[in-house]
Design a protein around this motif. Structure first.
Motif, PDB file in Angstrom:
ATOM      1  N   GLN A   1       6.976   7.913  -0.628  1.00 46.85           N
ATOM      2  CA  GLN A   1       7.427   7.896   0.760  1.00 46.85           C
ATOM      3  C   GLN A   1       8.836   7.307   0.843  1.00 46.85           C
TER       4      GLN A   1
ATOM      5  N   GLN B   1      -2.314   9.183  -0.061  1.00 44.89           N
ATOM      6  CA  GLN B   1      -1.977   9.321   1.348  1.00 44.89           C
ATOM      7  C   GLN B   1      -2.743  10.476   1.997  1.00 44.89           C
TER       8      GLN B   1
ATOM      9  N   SER C   1      -2.460  14.538   1.116  1.00 43.48           N
ATOM     10  CA  SER C   1      -1.628  14.612  -0.081  1.00 43.48           C
ATOM     11  C   SER C   1      -1.845  15.932  -0.814  1.00 43.48           C
TER      12      SER C   1
ATOM     13  N   GLU D   1      -6.504   5.219   3.091  1.00 41.86           N
ATOM     14  CA  GLU D   1      -5.803   6.207   2.275  1.00 41.86           C
ATOM     15  C   GLU D   1      -6.481   6.313   0.917  1.00 41.86           C
TER      16      GLU D   1
ATOM     17  N   ARG E   1      -8.283  12.666   4.109  1.00 46.15           N
ATOM     18  CA  ARG E   1      -7.817  11.475   3.396  1.00 46.15           C
ATOM     19  C   ARG E   1      -8.916  10.872   2.541  1.00 46.15           C
TER      20      ARG E   1
END
Length: 431
Positions: A119, A248, A251, A279, A309
């Motif tokens: 991120q 995350q 993802s 997460e 998630r």
């Protein structure tokens, strides 16, 4: 693998391999020439422990100098050392002595932007990447001085200073054999200690502190990490005391699970309790939590995820837990953060949470607002969930849906309403 080898033998092999790796590192340092510098005192590199001089370059120079010799101790002693982000290296011990403080700068511009945890983020105050044999110790304090970051969060209705957009305090990225002990670690701008894709991490005999109102100041967040031991810790903070994570939401890349996490003999105050999630798109397996006292936390045991998630989430043991004035002692939910009034089944995906094989035993809670919830998805009910010797005193009871719960010596005492409410797909089996 030879089927004749027992699990005990395999575990001994693993233990032996770990001991070999540790002793190889120790012998490496011992084998250094007698004239090599063993201790790099940051004051010898220009640092001034006055709390106002920026010591970033001096501290980093000391770290790099020790690392260039193969291993060493970087020592901070005699005052307060003001710094921006620093990076630890392999075979380095950061020794902050009792009465000394590593103080993070409050100038936001001193934290460069970077990509962390896949991120956009800011560099942590203390970072390490691809490092082996890293230790932080000494009895002193690491103070993230996160107040300006917290203020920025609360001053924006839609704040751009999300958890990712504030520096973590200690971020260990793809490291092995990490030890943090005998420290006070406080006032992180965001998550406090984050082992990210790490192996063999021990965090012990320390305090992690932040005000109860400080946003997202998680204590310890093992993220896609393995063989992590958290023991004899006092964690008093503003978010999850411990939160195990692995990927995350939504993802698209591969996410490694978090596995073999032990949390024992700790006291959690004011935060959000012992959490797994939310997460967890890489999954979480083999978690053991024992001998934990919770005092005025918002939750006790919390396993949380949602569609998009989740993953393989199970093989958890929680035992010997005492809770005082915890709002919700047990929260097991595949609908995080919000449970719909009329849940409907959806197709299974790789990121559908699948909760299974969870045992909670020897839990006593008093002064709770609600006993808690156990909520599965219609397409993925909570499976093999057990409560044994669990006794909760709360204002209101527990709600269960899309879950089969086996119970033994399980009581909920309420001052209002039914102790247990069974909704759609719920079943209790007495053992």
């Amino acid at each position: 693998m030879n089927k004749g080898i027992s699990k005990t033998t395999i575990n001994l092999f693993r233990k032996g391999a770990l001991q070999t790796a540790i002793w190889s590192t120790i012998l490496f340092c011992i084998s250094m020439t007698a004239h090599a510098e063993r201790v790099c005192n940051v004051q010898n590199y220009g640092a001034k422990p006055d709390g106002t001089t920026m010591d970033t370059q001096a501290i980093q120079h000391a770290i790099d100098s020790c690392a260039a010799k193969g291993c060493g101790i970087v020592r901070l002693s005699g005052g307060t050392f003001l710094t921006g982000p620093i990076v630890l290296k392999s075979h380095i011990t950061l020794d902050i002595t009792k009465g000394s403080t590593l103080l993070g700068t409050q100038n936001m511009a001193d934290y460069p932007q970077a990509e962390e945890l896949r991120q956009k983020a800011y560099e942590p105050l203390i970072g390490a990447k691809d490092a082996v044999d890293v230790t932080i110790r000494g009895g002193g304090t690491i103070n993230g001085a996160g107040q300006p970051w917290w203020k920025a969060v609360y001053s924006h209705v839609k704040s751009r200073f999300t958890a990712a957009q504030r520096p973590r305090l200690i971020l260990l990225d793809h490291c092995k054999h990490v030890l943090i002990e005998n420290m006070t670690i406080e006032n992180s701008p965001s998550w406090t200690v984050v082992p990210y894709y790490c192996d063999y991490v021990t965090i012990r005999n320390s305090k992690i502190l932040a005000p109860p109102w400080s946003p997202n100041t998680d204590g310890i967040d093992p993220f896609s990490s393995h063989h992590v031991t958290i023991t004899h810790m006092l964690i008093n903070n503003g978010d999850d005391n411990v939160a195990i994570k692995s990927g995350q939401p939504g993802s698209k890349g591969y996410n490694s699970p978090s596995t073999y996490i032990r949390v024992t003999d700790c006291t959690f105050i004011h935060g959000h309790g012992m959490s797994i999630g939310s997460e967890v798109s890489g999954g979480v397996q083999h978690v053991y939590v024992s001998n934990i006292h919770f005092d005025e936390t918002s939750h006790g045991i919390r396993v949380k995820s949602n569609r998009g998630r989740g993953g393989n989430i199970g093989d958890f043991v929680f035992r010997n837990l005492s809770m005082k004035d915890v709002k919700q002692p047990i929260v097991i939910t595949e609908y995080y953060p919000k449970i719909p009034k009329h849940p409907k089944a959806e197709p299974m995906t790789p990121h559908t949470p699948r909760f299974h094989n969870i045992t909670i035993s020897n839990l006593t809670a008093t002064g709770a607002h609600s006993a808690g919830i156990i909520i599965g998805l219609p397409e993925s009910p909570v499976r093999a969930f057990q409560l044994s010797n669990v006794h909760i005193h709360a204002k209101t009871g527990m709600t269960i849906s899309f879950a089969t719960v086996k119970v033994h010596n399980f009581t909920i005492t309420t001052t209002k309403g039914k102790p247990i409410t069974l909704l759609q797909g719920a079943k209790i089996v007495k053992k």
